[in-house]
Design an enzyme around this catalytic site. Structure first.
Site, PDB file in Angstrom:
ATOM      1  N   ASN A  72       0.759  -1.224  -0.016  1.00  0.00           N
ATOM      2  CA  ASN A  72       0.023   0.152   0.038  1.00  0.00           C
ATOM      3  C   ASN A  72       0.819   1.335  -0.144  1.00  0.00           C
ATOM      4  O   ASN A  72       2.002   1.107  -0.502  1.00  0.00           O
ATOM      5  CB  ASN A  72      -0.813   0.007   1.139  1.00  0.00           C
ATOM      6  CG  ASN A  72      -2.365   0.739   0.688  1.00  0.00           C
ATOM      7  OD1 ASN A  72      -2.200   2.007   0.526  1.00  0.00           O
ATOM      8  ND2 ASN A  72      -3.394   0.114   0.724  1.00  0.00           N
ATOM      9  N   ARG A  73       0.318   2.396   0.649  1.00  0.00           N
ATOM     10  CA  ARG A  73       1.247   3.610   0.444  1.00  0.00           C
ATOM     11  C   ARG A  73       1.834   4.068   1.716  1.00  0.00           C
ATOM     12  O   ARG A  73       1.256   3.777   2.909  1.00  0.00           O
ATOM     13  CB  ARG A  73       0.029   4.613   0.044  1.00  0.00           C
ATOM     14  CG  ARG A  73      -0.580   4.513  -1.341  1.00  0.00           C
ATOM     15  CD  ARG A  73      -1.659   5.257  -1.538  1.00  0.00           C
ATOM     16  NE  ARG A  73      -2.112   5.228  -2.956  1.00  0.00           N
ATOM     17  CZ  ARG A  73      -3.074   4.047  -3.379  1.00  0.00           C
ATOM     18  NH1 ARG A  73      -3.559   3.203  -2.414  1.00  0.00           N
ATOM     19  NH2 ARG A  73      -3.519   3.930  -4.672  1.00  0.00           N
ATOM     20  N   HIS A 121       3.481   0.074  -2.703  1.00  0.00           N
ATOM     21  CA  HIS A 121       3.927  -1.184  -2.550  1.00  0.00           C
ATOM     22  C   HIS A 121       5.572  -1.258  -2.895  1.00  0.00           C
ATOM     23  O   HIS A 121       5.923  -2.088  -3.573  1.00  0.00           O
ATOM     24  CB  HIS A 121       3.382  -1.891  -3.837  1.00  0.00           C
ATOM     25  CG  HIS A 121       1.736  -1.945  -3.784  1.00  0.00           C
ATOM     26  ND1 HIS A 121       1.166  -2.112  -2.598  1.00  0.00           N
ATOM     27  CD2 HIS A 121       0.841  -1.697  -4.828  1.00  0.00           C
ATOM     28  CE1 HIS A 121      -0.231  -1.988  -2.899  1.00  0.00           C
ATOM     29  NE2 HIS A 121      -0.346  -2.111  -4.349  1.00  0.00           N
ATOM     30  N   HIS A 146      -1.103  -9.460  -4.117  1.00  0.00           N
ATOM     31  CA  HIS A 146      -1.797  -8.574  -4.681  1.00  0.00           C
ATOM     32  C   HIS A 146      -2.539  -9.146  -5.927  1.00  0.00           C
ATOM     33  O   HIS A 146      -2.486  -8.624  -7.089  1.00  0.00           O
ATOM     34  CB  HIS A 146      -0.910  -7.423  -5.101  1.00  0.00           C
ATOM     35  CG  HIS A 146      -1.635  -6.081  -5.577  1.00  0.00           C
ATOM     36  ND1 HIS A 146      -2.374  -6.058  -6.348  1.00  0.00           N
ATOM     37  CD2 HIS A 146      -1.566  -4.854  -4.881  1.00  0.00           C
ATOM     38  CE1 HIS A 146      -2.854  -4.808  -6.447  1.00  0.00           C
ATOM     39  NE2 HIS A 146      -2.581  -4.102  -5.613  1.00  0.00           N
ATOM     40  N   GLU A 201      -6.327  -8.045  -0.277  1.00  0.00           N
ATOM     41  CA  GLU A 201      -4.785  -8.135   0.145  1.00  0.00           C
ATOM     42  C   GLU A 201      -4.779  -7.840   1.638  1.00  0.00           C
ATOM     43  O   GLU A 201      -4.841  -6.901   2.261  1.00  0.00           O
ATOM     44  CB  GLU A 201      -4.332  -6.851  -0.365  1.00  0.00           C
ATOM     45  CG  GLU A 201      -4.491  -6.457  -2.111  1.00  0.00           C
ATOM     46  CD  GLU A 201      -3.965  -5.159  -2.458  1.00  0.00           C
ATOM     47  OE1 GLU A 201      -2.856  -4.510  -2.098  1.00  0.00           O
ATOM     48  OE2 GLU A 201      -5.043  -4.377  -2.753  1.00  0.00           O
TER      49      GLU A 201
END
Length: 326
Positions: free
Chosen positions: A72-73, A99, A170, A291
């Protein structure tokens, strides 16, 4: 094991096929990704993928891959650890690290360390400083199929310096084989979720799903704009139900040790000009990513569960995907 393609640097990418319980999975060394997954009595694949390696270097870079070291971020492509600032590769609009950045796990060619008819193990050694992350990481992933056709993914890792570590699988799922999620229903075992800002960064609030569009505590149709983290727990634990995706003829149950579940309903998918399994590019809503992971941007939120991996410790994540007809 067979040759799947060659990377721009000349490295060969291998494909390993494993079978068990009437299920077949194909795993690529590039990205340690699940390229294909099928059931014996179902005519179509259940996961989006491509026969073209180049697709995985472009618009399908995250499809079926293990992403990380932090999934993710990460806001602003930076974080603090032990009073030291770290700057990362910002690979999303020059603002965020998504990612793991451009040199994240999904773009590495992993090594096959063991193969059996029903299992394959892969390893990647990430050098200290790659993408801006501290510590040398020894990361291992094992895909296996049991006698019921259940697919289990186990990820383990060790480090020689404190480092954030929160990988995720993912894959994009499509149980209908139609490239359209309209017939799917989703059930998520979560009472809370993380609201986000305009850059998809958590605001820091943990909000109840009740009386919001994020209430999937009972199976219902998908919101095509969905791209949020659901809070399953506050610490890793034993395998527990995370979610169920279903159509009238198929269902996929996901169990995991992880504390969060990012659900991306694929509203932004566009793999043109690269073909999917059916020979055509995938468009918006062609598949849904489920995820299991730590909560996003955890290194920048002291009130979130801690995702720091320390020397001497072993990280372990287990996720099980059980697909069945009926």
């Amino acid at each position: 094991m067979r040759h799947f393609g060659t990377l721009p640097d000349g490295s060969p990418v291998e494909a390993v096929t494993i079978r068990g319980g009437g299920a077949t999975a194909v795993v690529l060394t590039q990205g340690a990704r699940l390229q294909d997954f099928r059931l014996a009595d179902v005519a179509h694949p259940l996961i989006l993928g491509s026969p073209d390696l180049t697709a995985y270097l472009g618009p399908m870079r995250f499809f079926g891959a293990i992403v990380g070291p932090v999934a993710n971020r990460i806001a602003g492509g930076r974080f603090m650890l032990n009073d030291r600032a770290f700057a990362l590769e910002r690979n999303e609009a020059g603002k965020t690290t998504l990612h793991g950045g451009e040199t994240g796990f999904s773009q590495q060619n992993w090594n096959v360390s063991a193969v059996a008819p029903d299992a394959v193990s892969l390893q990647y050694i990430r050098p200290d400083g790659t993408g801006g992350f501290p510590g040398t990481l020894d990361v291992r992933a094992r895909y296996s199929l049991d006698q019921s056709g259940c697919l289990t993914l186990e990820i383990t890792a060790q480090t020689d310096a404190p480092t954030p570590f929160a990988p995720a699988f993912h894959g994009y799922w499509d149980l209908s084989g139609q490239g359209d999620l309209g017939a799917h229903r989703l059930h998520v075992h979560a009472d809370t979720y993380l609201p986000v800002d305009g850059d998809q960064i958590p605001t820091g609030r943990v909000a109840p799903v009740a009386e919001t569009p994020f209430d999937y505590r009972r199976p219902r149709e998908l919101d095509p704009a969905l791209d949020h983290n659901f809070c399953i727990a506050t610490e890793q634990g034993p395998l527990r139900p995370v979610c169920q995706l279903s159509t009238s003829s198929l269902s996929l149950d996901v169990e995991s040790t992880e504390i969060g579940l990012q659900v991306h309903a694929g509203g932004s998918l566009d793999t043109r000009p690269f073909p999917g399994h059916d020979g055509k590019p995938y468009g918006p809503g062609a598949g849904i990513a489920l995820e299991p992971q730590f909560w996003p941007d955890t290194p920048n939120h002291p009130t979130f569960p801690n995702a720091t991996l320390l020397p001497g410790a072993t990280y372990r994540q287990i996720t099980r995907f059980s697909a069945r007809t009926g």
